[in-house]
Design a protein around this motif. Structure first.
Motif, PDB file in Angstrom:
ATOM      1  N   SER A 162      17.629  53.781  11.734  1.00  0.00           N
ATOM      2  CA  SER A 162      18.195  52.690  10.931  1.00  0.00           C
ATOM      3  C   SER A 162      19.229  53.135   9.905  1.00  0.00           C
ATOM      4  O   SER A 162      19.991  52.303   9.407  1.00  0.00           O
ATOM      5  CB  SER A 162      17.074  51.952  10.194  1.00  0.00           C
ATOM      6  N   PHE A 163      19.231  54.416   9.566  1.00  0.00           N
ATOM      7  CA  PHE A 163      20.199  54.896   8.574  1.00  0.00           C
ATOM      8  C   PHE A 163      21.396  55.579   9.233  1.00  0.00           C
ATOM      9  O   PHE A 163      22.267  56.113   8.542  1.00  0.00           O
ATOM     10  CB  PHE A 163      19.520  55.858   7.590  1.00  0.00           C
ATOM     11  N   GLY A 164      21.446  55.602  10.561  1.00  0.00           N
ATOM     12  CA  GLY A 164      22.578  56.173  11.268  1.00  0.00           C
ATOM     13  C   GLY A 164      23.740  55.195  11.345  1.00  0.00           C
ATOM     14  O   GLY A 164      23.659  54.045  10.887  1.00  0.00           O
ATOM     15  N   PHE A 165      24.827  55.630  11.957  1.00  0.00           N
ATOM     16  CA  PHE A 165      26.036  54.819  12.063  1.00  0.00           C
ATOM     17  C   PHE A 165      25.752  53.501  12.782  1.00  0.00           C
ATOM     18  O   PHE A 165      25.922  52.415  12.216  1.00  0.00           O
ATOM     19  CB  PHE A 165      27.103  55.637  12.796  1.00  0.00           C
ATOM     20  N   LEU A 166      25.288  53.578  14.018  1.00  0.00           N
ATOM     21  CA  LEU A 166      25.003  52.358  14.774  1.00  0.00           C
ATOM     22  C   LEU A 166      23.795  51.630  14.217  1.00  0.00           C
ATOM     23  O   LEU A 166      23.818  50.402  14.039  1.00  0.00           O
ATOM     24  CB  LEU A 166      24.790  52.697  16.247  1.00  0.00           C
ATOM     25  N   PRO A 218      12.108  59.990   6.301  1.00  0.00           N
ATOM     26  CA  PRO A 218      12.233  59.894   4.842  1.00  0.00           C
ATOM     27  C   PRO A 218      13.303  60.859   4.340  1.00  0.00           C
ATOM     28  O   PRO A 218      13.688  61.807   5.021  1.00  0.00           O
ATOM     29  CB  PRO A 218      10.841  60.301   4.349  1.00  0.00           C
ATOM     30  N   ASN A 219      13.794  60.595   3.155  1.00  0.00           N
ATOM     31  CA  ASN A 219      14.767  61.475   2.483  1.00  0.00           C
ATOM     32  C   ASN A 219      16.103  61.574   3.211  1.00  0.00           C
ATOM     33  O   ASN A 219      16.797  62.588   3.118  1.00  0.00           O
ATOM     34  CB  ASN A 219      14.177  62.887   2.291  1.00  0.00           C
ATOM     35  N   HIS A 220      16.475  60.543   3.935  1.00  0.00           N
ATOM     36  CA  HIS A 220      17.800  60.512   4.552  1.00  0.00           C
ATOM     37  C   HIS A 220      18.858  60.464   3.449  1.00  0.00           C
ATOM     38  O   HIS A 220      18.697  59.771   2.437  1.00  0.00           O
ATOM     39  CB  HIS A 220      17.925  59.286   5.460  1.00  0.00           C
ATOM     40  N   ALA A 221      19.955  61.177   3.651  1.00  0.00           N
ATOM     41  CA  ALA A 221      20.976  61.294   2.604  1.00  0.00           C
ATOM     42  C   ALA A 221      21.566  59.954   2.195  1.00  0.00           C
ATOM     43  O   ALA A 221      21.958  59.765   1.035  1.00  0.00           O
ATOM     44  CB  ALA A 221      22.087  62.235   3.077  1.00  0.00           C
ATOM     45  N   LEU A 222      21.637  59.007   3.128  1.00  0.00           N
ATOM     46  CA  LEU A 222      22.267  57.715   2.838  1.00  0.00           C
ATOM     47  C   LEU A 222      21.241  56.622   2.545  1.00  0.00           C
ATOM     48  O   LEU A 222      21.607  55.448   2.410  1.00  0.00           O
ATOM     49  CB  LEU A 222      23.135  57.278   4.025  1.00  0.00           C
ATOM     50  N   LYS A 223      20.001  56.993   2.431  1.00  0.00           N
ATOM     51  CA  LYS A 223      18.926  56.001   2.321  1.00  0.00           C
ATOM     52  C   LYS A 223      19.140  55.005   1.182  1.00  0.00           C
ATOM     53  O   LYS A 223      19.141  53.789   1.406  1.00  0.00           O
ATOM     54  CB  LYS A 223      17.584  56.725   2.142  1.00  0.00           C
ATOM     55  N   GLU A 224      19.314  55.475  -0.025  1.00  0.00           N
ATOM     56  CA  GLU A 224      19.392  54.566  -1.171  1.00  0.00           C
ATOM     57  C   GLU A 224      20.616  53.662  -1.084  1.00  0.00           C
ATOM     58  O   GLU A 224      20.546  52.469  -1.375  1.00  0.00           O
ATOM     59  CB  GLU A 224      19.389  55.364  -2.474  1.00  0.00           C
ATOM     60  N   GLN A 225      21.743  54.239  -0.701  1.00  0.00           N
ATOM     61  CA  GLN A 225      22.964  53.447  -0.566  1.00  0.00           C
ATOM     62  C   GLN A 225      22.788  52.337   0.477  1.00  0.00           C
ATOM     63  O   GLN A 225      23.146  51.178   0.242  1.00  0.00           O
ATOM     64  CB  GLN A 225      24.126  54.352  -0.152  1.00  0.00           C
ATOM     65  N   GLU A 238       8.989  54.850   7.305  1.00  0.00           N
ATOM     66  CA  GLU A 238       9.567  56.189   7.215  1.00  0.00           C
ATOM     67  C   GLU A 238       8.603  57.191   7.837  1.00  0.00           C
ATOM     68  O   GLU A 238       7.525  57.436   7.312  1.00  0.00           O
ATOM     69  CB  GLU A 238       9.829  56.559   5.762  1.00  0.00           C
ATOM     70  N   SER A 239       9.019  57.761   8.959  1.00  0.00           N
ATOM     71  CA  SER A 239       8.152  58.715   9.633  1.00  0.00           C
ATOM     72  C   SER A 239       8.920  59.438  10.722  1.00  0.00           C
ATOM     73  O   SER A 239      10.089  59.147  10.985  1.00  0.00           O
ATOM     74  CB  SER A 239       6.942  57.985  10.242  1.00  0.00           C
ATOM     75  N   ASP A 240       8.250  60.366  11.350  1.00  0.00           N
ATOM     76  CA  ASP A 240       8.766  61.093  12.506  1.00  0.00           C
ATOM     77  C   ASP A 240       8.650  60.185  13.727  1.00  0.00           C
ATOM     78  O   ASP A 240       7.618  59.551  13.952  1.00  0.00           O
ATOM     79  CB  ASP A 240       7.907  62.354  12.677  1.00  0.00           C
ATOM     80  N   ILE A 241       9.701  60.127  14.549  1.00  0.00           N
ATOM     81  CA  ILE A 241       9.699  59.269  15.725  1.00  0.00           C
ATOM     82  C   ILE A 241       8.650  59.713  16.751  1.00  0.00           C
ATOM     83  O   ILE A 241       8.282  58.947  17.643  1.00  0.00           O
ATOM     84  CB  ILE A 241      11.112  59.227  16.372  1.00  0.00           C
ATOM     85  N   CYS A 242       8.128  60.932  16.600  1.00  0.00           N
ATOM     86  CA  CYS A 242       7.086  61.415  17.509  1.00  0.00           C
ATOM     87  C   CYS A 242       5.675  61.171  16.971  1.00  0.00           C
ATOM     88  O   CYS A 242       4.690  61.554  17.614  1.00  0.00           O
ATOM     89  CB  CYS A 242       7.279  62.902  17.787  1.00  0.00           C
ATOM     90  N   ASP A 243       5.572  60.548  15.801  1.00  0.00           N
ATOM     91  CA  ASP A 243       4.268  60.221  15.221  1.00  0.00           C
ATOM     92  C   ASP A 243       3.791  58.899  15.837  1.00  0.00           C
ATOM     93  O   ASP A 243       4.214  57.817  15.421  1.00  0.00           O
ATOM     94  CB  ASP A 243       4.395  60.105  13.701  1.00  0.00           C
ATOM     95  N   TYR A 244       2.913  58.993  16.815  1.00  0.00           N
ATOM     96  CA  TYR A 244       2.533  57.814  17.600  1.00  0.00           C
ATOM     97  C   TYR A 244       1.934  56.709  16.742  1.00  0.00           C
ATOM     98  O   TYR A 244       2.281  55.527  16.915  1.00  0.00           O
ATOM     99  CB  TYR A 244       1.543  58.197  18.707  1.00  0.00           C
ATOM    100  N   ASP A 245       1.053  57.042  15.819  1.00  0.00           N
ATOM    101  CA  ASP A 245       0.396  56.010  15.011  1.00  0.00           C
ATOM    102  C   ASP A 245       1.409  55.254  14.154  1.00  0.00           C
ATOM    103  O   ASP A 245       1.330  54.022  14.018  1.00  0.00           O
ATOM    104  CB  ASP A 245      -0.686  56.633  14.122  1.00  0.00           C
ATOM    105  N   SER A 246       2.368  55.974  13.575  1.00  0.00           N
ATOM    106  CA  SER A 246       3.395  55.312  12.762  1.00  0.00           C
ATOM    107  C   SER A 246       4.273  54.413  13.627  1.00  0.00           C
ATOM    108  O   SER A 246       4.613  53.294  13.240  1.00  0.00           O
ATOM    109  CB  SER A 246       4.262  56.354  12.051  1.00  0.00           C
ATOM    110  N   VAL A 247       4.645  54.924  14.793  1.00  0.00           N
ATOM    111  CA  VAL A 247       5.487  54.140  15.705  1.00  0.00           C
ATOM    112  C   VAL A 247       4.732  52.914  16.190  1.00  0.00           C
ATOM    113  O   VAL A 247       5.294  51.811  16.272  1.00  0.00           O
ATOM    114  CB  VAL A 247       5.956  55.011  16.887  1.00  0.00           C
ATOM    115  N   LEU A 248       3.460  53.071  16.491  1.00  0.00           N
ATOM    116  CA  LEU A 248       2.649  51.943  16.950  1.00  0.00           C
ATOM    117  C   LEU A 248       2.611  50.842  15.900  1.00  0.00           C
ATOM    118  O   LEU A 248       2.758  49.651  16.215  1.00  0.00           O
ATOM    119  CB  LEU A 248       1.238  52.427  17.274  1.00  0.00           C
ATOM    120  N   SER A 249       2.434  51.221  14.643  1.00  0.00           N
ATOM    121  CA  SER A 249       2.430  50.234  13.556  1.00  0.00           C
ATOM    122  C   SER A 249       3.774  49.530  13.439  1.00  0.00           C
ATOM    123  O   SER A 249       3.833  48.325  13.180  1.00  0.00           O
ATOM    124  CB  SER A 249       2.092  50.917  12.225  1.00  0.00           C
ATOM    125  N   ALA A 250       4.856  50.278  13.651  1.00  0.00           N
ATOM    126  CA  ALA A 250       6.192  49.704  13.496  1.00  0.00           C
ATOM    127  C   ALA A 250       6.517  48.702  14.601  1.00  0.00           C
ATOM    128  O   ALA A 250       7.181  47.687  14.359  1.00  0.00           O
ATOM    129  CB  ALA A 250       7.241  50.819  13.473  1.00  0.00           C
TER     130      ALA A 250
END
Length: 342
Positions: free
Chosen positions: A9-13, A34-41, A56-68
């Motif tokens: 979500s914080f990338g160009f596209l 988390p801690n993406h350089a452009l996050k606050e902006q 905010e999590s690692d894309i390989c963290d299944y439980d976080s991805v499942l919640s999202a």
């Protein structure tokens, strides 16, 4: 009101997709590290456009991805690694294992529709006069980015073939426009240095651009076209008319800089890329002169067919490439970090 999840979500596209769907009134979930350089902006911009949920999590963290993904009607997976000096294992973890993780979560939660943002690179370097289209076979580049994107797309197709996932795959060309913090800044730096290089083998080929606004409209057409379910689409301008040297000239004119053009034999430029990539990996250089992927991309002639997107999505690029380039240049030079011409 539809609920959509956008990864990267914080990338160009990704950030432009978030703004697009917030302004369209969708319930938007963000997923990024988390801690993406452009996050606050970017969060400030998002907050001005609408309300969102942030994961905010690692894309390989299944439980976080499942919640999202839980409760979402649409998931757009744009998170990917593009870094030219990262080890293959890192590319594989993010681009392949990350895609598997979110696909498996979508299957578990019964998400109605999933869209993978892939790349036109998955079709490989074409044979002479070969026209590439959505049914062309994937072909390896022997490059970590393209090859891991092939593995990711194959995983999506495998789940689709089993009837476990309703998925569309989008293959963009070279994404450019306002908000680009990688491609255009690098090319502008080369032009500012006053010497530009080409290294095509036989003839200079057009760059297969897609402006960020056109790409977003194409993706939105995929989400709103029922016939697009389980279909794939090339989204790019097949007739940009812009070769690398043409692009350098447009930028030089914009910056009012005189440039010298040097054509380097393809094998020599590839050697430069491979050596400087290796030096960057071990920390001797801060970054390579250019990547071996770039050498292949701008040194070979490509031809693409976008008839499927035109016929099924009623989509064609609407922003003339020269106009889009000038818009991108205007944005770049208005940024506080933009380097003055030397």
């Amino acid at each position: 009101m539809k609920q959509i999840l956008i990864t990267g979500s914080f990338g160009f596209l990704g950030s432009r997709l978030v703004l697009y769907y917030l302004k369209a009134g969708w319930k938007v979930r963000l997923f990024d590290l988390p801690n993406h350089a452009l996050k606050e902006q970017l969060l400030t911009e998002f907050g001005q456009a609408g309300s969102y949920e942030l994961f905010e999590s690692d894309i390989c963290d299944y439980d976080s991805v499942l919640s999202a993904v839980r409760g979402c009607q649409e998931v757009i997976h744009g998170a990917a690694l593009l870094n030219s000096v990262a080890a293959y294992d890192h590319f594989h973890r993010i681009n392949v294992q990350g895609t598997k993780t979110i696909c498996d979560a979508c299957v578990a939660e019964g998400v109605p529709h999933f869209t993978l943002i892939s790349t036109s690179d998955v079709f490989g370097i074409p044979q002479q006069h070969q026209l590439l289209h959505e049914e062309s076979p994937y072909r390896s580049w022997n490059e970590p980015y393209a090859d891991t994107k092939i593995l990711a797309a194959n995983y999506v197709k495998a789940l689709r073939a089993k009837g476990q996932l309703n998925a569309s795959i989008v293959y963009p060309g070279w994404i450019y426009g306002e908000g680009d913090r990688q491609f255009f800044p690098a090319v502008m730096d080369m032009v500012r240095d006053g010497i530009v290089f080409t290294w095509h083998k036989s003839r200079a080929s057009d760059i297969y651009f897609v402006h960020i606004d056109d790409l977003i409209l194409g993706i939105d057409r995929v989400l709103h076209t029922s016939e697009s379910s389980n279909r794939d689409y090339l989204l790019l301008d097949p007739t940009s008319g812009i070769t690398p040297l043409t692009l350098y000239g447009i930028i030089a004119d914009y910056l009012d800089i005189q440039i010298k053009h040097i054509h380097v034999p393809y094998p020599i430029m590839m050697l430069v890329a491979l050596v400087t990539q290796s030096l960057a990996r071990i920390g001797i250089l801060s970054k390579p002169v250019l990547s071996s992927t770039d050498v292949k991309a701008f040194g070979n002639a490509f031809q693409f067919c976008t008839d499927r997107a035109a016929n099924e999505l009623d989509w064609m690029p609407s922003i003339p490439t020269r106009e889009g380039i000038l818009r991108a240049l205007n944005w770049q030079t208005q940024q506080p970090s933009a380097n003055p011409a030397s």
